[in-house]
Design an enzyme around this catalytic site. Sequence first.
Site, mmCIF file in Angstrom:
data_model
loop_
_atom_site.group_PDB
_atom_site.id
_atom_site.type_symbol
_atom_site.label_atom_id
_atom_site.label_comp_id
_atom_site.label_asym_id
_atom_site.label_seq_id
_atom_site.Cartn_x
_atom_site.Cartn_y
_atom_site.Cartn_z
ATOM 1 N N CYS A 114 0.826 -1.205 0.000
ATOM 2 C CA CYS A 114 0.000 0.000 0.000
ATOM 3 C C CYS A 114 0.868 1.267 0.000
ATOM 4 C CB CYS A 114 -0.987 -0.024 1.167
ATOM 5 S SG CYS A 114 -2.377 1.119 0.969
ATOM 6 N N HIS A 207 -3.809 -4.984 0.718
ATOM 7 C CA HIS A 207 -3.314 -5.400 2.035
ATOM 8 C C HIS A 207 -3.365 -6.927 2.151
ATOM 9 C CE1 HIS A 207 -2.846 -1.495 4.090
ATOM 10 N NE2 HIS A 207 -3.747 -1.106 3.208
ATOM 11 N N GLU A 209 -1.996 -8.826 4.183
ATOM 12 C CA GLU A 209 -2.052 -9.292 5.577
ATOM 13 C C GLU A 209 -3.487 -9.512 6.041
ATOM 14 O OE1 GLU A 209 -1.937 -4.718 5.992
ATOM 15 O OE2 GLU A 209 -1.225 -6.267 4.608
#
Length: 236
Positions: A114, A207, A209
């Site tokens: 990002c 993202h 994660e």
Amino acid sequence: MRPLIAVIGRRAESVPILRFSATLAAEAICEAVYAADGEPVVVHGVAADPITGLEFRLRRFDGLLMPGGQDLGPERYGQDRAPQTVDVLDFQDDLDLGTAHAAIALQIPTLAICRGMQAVNVALGGTLHQHLYETTVNHRNEVHDVQVVVGSRLHAVVGAEHVSVSSYHHQAVDQLAPALMVSATAADGVVEAIEHRHADILGVQWHPEDLHLTSVTDAALFADLVERAQKRRDNG
């Protein structure tokens, strides 16, 4: 031993459990690195001078992760600040742009996420869209599809031409730095992934994660980073 992955910390003026300012990393980032058999280590940016000695400090790590965060100051890429650009922190900009330069100088395996991807682009001479207006794709808090460039490094990592990603951003790459290539795009043309032409750097706008526990392609990004870091470590 697990390869050491430097996770560049984020500065916060205050957090509920501490009396003072803090250097933070998202738990999901650290969990994703650890799940991929890496050892995440949060790197503190020295408040007085985040740049001096940064390359020397990062030299000891096997891999590098540049996480998301607040808006990057448009002054860094020659633009006046738009009303939608908020929460700019000069210290963090210095640290992230310096980290991008250090990653290239050290040839350290890097995953930029990002804002981290945006910082790599700006550090190398690119620019950003300061604010994405509403299109057919909601970039600000939604899972959407991206198209991966066949033959790119990203394609080799995720093994798919289309992937679903968790998106949370309102700035994006505009003019791409000459040293970078586009690896993926959204349906509205927004650049969703980049890679360096020579350095060991892969960046994604989304993202990974967020969904690494359930998404094979997101988990693959962290596994790839750790694998690259392990090779660097083995080669001394």
